[in-house]
Design an enzyme around this catalytic site. Structure first.
Site, short mmCIF file in Angstrom:
data_model
loop_
_atom_site.label_atom_id
_atom_site.label_comp_id
_atom_site.label_asym_id
_atom_site.label_seq_id
_atom_site.Cartn_x
_atom_site.Cartn_y
_atom_site.Cartn_z
N GLU A 1 6.63 2.30 -1.14
CA GLU A 1 8.09 1.77 -0.87
C GLU A 1 8.13 0.29 -1.40
O GLU A 1 9.25 -0.09 -1.84
CB GLU A 1 8.63 1.87 0.46
CG GLU A 1 8.01 0.66 1.42
CD GLU A 1 6.66 0.76 2.13
OE1 GLU A 1 6.02 1.65 1.36
OE2 GLU A 1 6.15 0.15 2.78
N CYS B 1 0.55 3.15 5.86
CA CYS B 1 -0.23 2.09 6.46
C CYS B 1 -0.30 2.29 7.94
O CYS B 1 -0.93 3.28 8.44
CB CYS B 1 0.34 0.85 5.98
SG CYS B 1 -0.60 -0.77 6.13
N HIS C 1 1.14 1.17 0.00
CA HIS C 1 2.76 1.03 0.08
C HIS C 1 3.61 1.54 -1.03
O HIS C 1 4.04 0.47 -1.85
CB HIS C 1 3.13 -0.56 0.52
CG HIS C 1 2.79 -0.89 1.96
ND1 HIS C 1 3.47 -0.61 3.24
CD2 HIS C 1 1.65 -1.38 2.34
CE1 HIS C 1 3.06 -1.15 4.20
NE2 HIS C 1 1.90 -1.62 3.79
N1 LIG Z 1 1.26 -3.00 6.63
C1 LIG Z 1 0.97 -2.21 7.66
O1 LIG Z 1 1.37 -1.28 8.10
C2 LIG Z 1 -0.03 -3.04 8.49
C3 LIG Z 1 -1.00 -2.02 9.43
C4 LIG Z 1 -1.59 -2.64 10.54
N2 LIG Z 1 -0.68 -3.42 11.27
C5 LIG Z 1 -2.81 -3.20 10.07
O2 LIG Z 1 -2.65 -4.44 9.95
O3 LIG Z 1 -3.69 -2.64 9.58
#
Ligand SMILES: NC(=O)CC[C@H](N)C(=O)O
Length: 224
Positions: A197, A86, A195
């Site tokens: 994890e 992400c 994600h």
């Molecule tokens: N969950 C995250 O890593 C979010 C990544 C980033 N802040 C976004 O909003 O795209």
């Protein structure tokens, strides 16, 4: 095999990743503050999700200049493993370790959901615990997850089979070619918006993400 989890001001998934590698998988793991300049003890670097530097300018645009990033580039160029999840994926594109860019979601909203994904290939160490074309489900949570690349970059990504994960259901954010995750040509650097994890502990209801980490464990000896 030793893991390092980068921590920037604003990271918020760093402990979740360490819970998987240290507590669930029992592997040596250390947190790496973004100002560190020696990570040569690490085999695997994970850049976790979050809001590094408050997402100012663009997600990942400031973190890319943290001192540790030159070490991450050296680590990747030495053929060692790097995973960006992400915000970590955003940092990897900003650092030039992966092509393309993550731009604002098509509808401009932050999305928090579960996304079915197709595993496009299982011949890189990261994905060997999956089968090719398998559908898995991982959480997504991002505001800037729309993968974009110019035509020739996109064609090169497809020609070299660098798309590792694609959104299998509705395209949640408008990513070109439904791209959810890509790797570099060598396959040692992987970036993904979903994600893994957050889908690694049975108490959370599903564990498709755990296999990403397990796959790497199975392959590392042969790959390095
Ligand atoms: N969950 C995250 O890593 C979010 C990544 C980033 N802040 C976004 O909003 O795209």
């Amino acid at each position: 095999m030793k893991f390092g989890v980068l921590v920037f001001p604003g990271s918020n998934c760093d402990r979740d990743v360490a819970y998987v590698t240290r507590d669930l998988l029992g592997l040596p793991t250390r947190m790496v503050w973004h100002q560190e300049t020696d990570i040569t003890d690490l085999d695997v670097v994970i850049i976790p999700g979050g809001f590094s530097y408050g997402d100012y300018l663009r997600c990942g645009a400031i973190a890319r200049f943290s001192p540790v990033m030159q070490q991450v580039i050296n680590h990747a160029q030495a053929g060692k493993f790097v995973l960006g999840i992400c915000n970590g994926f955003q940092v990897l594109t900003e650092a030039g370790l992966l092509p393309g860019a993550l731009t604002k979601n098509q509808d401009l909203h932050f999305i928090c959901d579960r996304a079915p994904l197709t595993v496009e290939r299982n011949d890189i160490p990261w994905t060997q615990a999956y089968t090719t074309n398998e559908t898995i489900t991982l959480p997504i949570a991002h505001g800037e997850g729309r993968f974009y690349a110019d035509k020739s970059t996109l064609a090169a990504l497809e020609d070299h089979s660098q798309v590792v994960f694609r959104y299998a259901g509705d395209n949640p954010n408008g990513s070109l070619n439904n791209i959810a995750g890509i790797c570099n040509r060598q396959g040692n650097v992987l970036g993904m918006m979903p994600h893994p994890e957050r889908a690694s502990d049975t108490s959370l209801g599903y564990t498709d993400g755990l296999r990403l980490f397990q796959g790497l464990l199975g392959k590392i000896a042969a790959w390095v």
